[in-house]
Write a protein that holds these residues in place. Structure first.
Motif, mmCIF file in Angstrom:
data_model
loop_
_atom_site.group_PDB
_atom_site.id
_atom_site.type_symbol
_atom_site.label_atom_id
_atom_site.label_comp_id
_atom_site.label_asym_id
_atom_site.label_seq_id
_atom_site.Cartn_x
_atom_site.Cartn_y
_atom_site.Cartn_z
ATOM 1 N N PRO A 32 1.216 -1.429 -0.150
ATOM 2 C CA PRO A 32 0.189 0.248 0.088
ATOM 3 C C PRO A 32 0.942 1.364 -0.023
ATOM 4 O O PRO A 32 0.382 2.236 -0.423
ATOM 5 N N GLU A 33 1.901 0.976 0.541
ATOM 6 C CA GLU A 33 3.573 2.194 0.444
ATOM 7 C C GLU A 33 3.339 2.590 -0.762
ATOM 8 O O GLU A 33 4.299 4.039 -0.899
ATOM 9 N N ASP A 34 3.270 2.255 -2.003
ATOM 10 C CA ASP A 34 3.661 2.228 -3.241
ATOM 11 C C ASP A 34 2.936 3.414 -3.857
ATOM 12 O O ASP A 34 2.548 3.093 -4.955
ATOM 13 N N GLN A 89 -1.107 6.595 -12.203
ATOM 14 C CA GLN A 89 -1.651 6.109 -11.237
ATOM 15 C C GLN A 89 -1.452 4.871 -10.547
ATOM 16 O O GLN A 89 -1.927 3.724 -11.546
ATOM 17 N N VAL A 90 -0.684 4.268 -9.606
ATOM 18 C CA VAL A 90 -0.304 3.536 -9.269
ATOM 19 C C VAL A 90 -1.545 2.794 -7.733
ATOM 20 O O VAL A 90 -1.105 3.391 -7.144
ATOM 21 N N THR A 91 -2.388 2.400 -7.907
ATOM 22 C CA THR A 91 -2.668 1.840 -5.821
ATOM 23 C C THR A 91 -2.838 0.550 -5.441
ATOM 24 O O THR A 91 -2.721 -0.421 -6.459
ATOM 25 N N VAL A 92 -2.111 0.875 -4.571
ATOM 26 C CA VAL A 92 -2.257 -1.202 -4.065
ATOM 27 C C VAL A 92 -2.660 -1.173 -3.005
ATOM 28 O O VAL A 92 -2.769 -0.091 -1.667
ATOM 29 N N SER A 93 -4.550 -1.473 -2.936
ATOM 30 C CA SER A 93 -5.271 -1.771 -1.906
ATOM 31 C C SER A 93 -6.306 -3.018 -2.301
ATOM 32 O O SER A 93 -6.590 -3.753 -2.875
ATOM 33 N N PRO A 94 -6.262 -3.894 -0.887
ATOM 34 C CA PRO A 94 -6.946 -4.817 -1.071
ATOM 35 C C PRO A 94 -8.764 -4.859 -1.771
ATOM 36 O O PRO A 94 -9.223 -3.671 -1.300
#
Length: 121
Positions: free
Chosen positions: A88-90, A116-121
């Protein structure tokens, strides 16, 4: 003007992977170092990785060591950022830029819109 276009971002789950592309139009990337940068909301822009015109890479962000790698394909006039084991910090907007070298990081190109890069469950 020296202008680059980023692509390949998206929404991924933690632990996933993405490959970002940085493509040049109107000029050749062969003689430039290329840096990947990222900026998260409320934070300053951070340089992540850099690759020299000779193909040597440098990691500037300790948090991505062992997870991110940079490469270039001069035949396609494109530089890539491979991102594995995403966290998520990425989450950030990722930009690429043509640089004089990976030491001074003097930017030769104009900044684009990024991807945009979004890292999320």
């Amino acid at each position: 003007q020296l202008q680059l276009a980023e692509s390949g971002g998206g929404l991924v789950q933690p632990g996933g992977s993405l490959r970002l592309s940085c493509a040049a139009s109107g000029f050749s990337l062969d003689y430039y170092a290329i840096g990947w940068f990222r900026q998260a909301p409320g934070k300053e822009r951070e340089e992540v990785l850099c690759i020299t015109s000779s193909g040597w890479s440098t990691v500037y962000a300790d948090s991505v060591k062992g997870r991110f790698s940079i490469s270039r394909d001069n035949a396609k006039n494109t530089v890539y950022l491979q991102m594995n084991s995403l966290k998520p910090e990425d989450t950030a907007i990722y930009y690429c830029a043509a640089l004089a070298d990976c030491v001074s990081r003097y930017v030769q190109s104009s900044w684009g819109q990024g991807t945009q890069v979004t890292v999320s469950p």
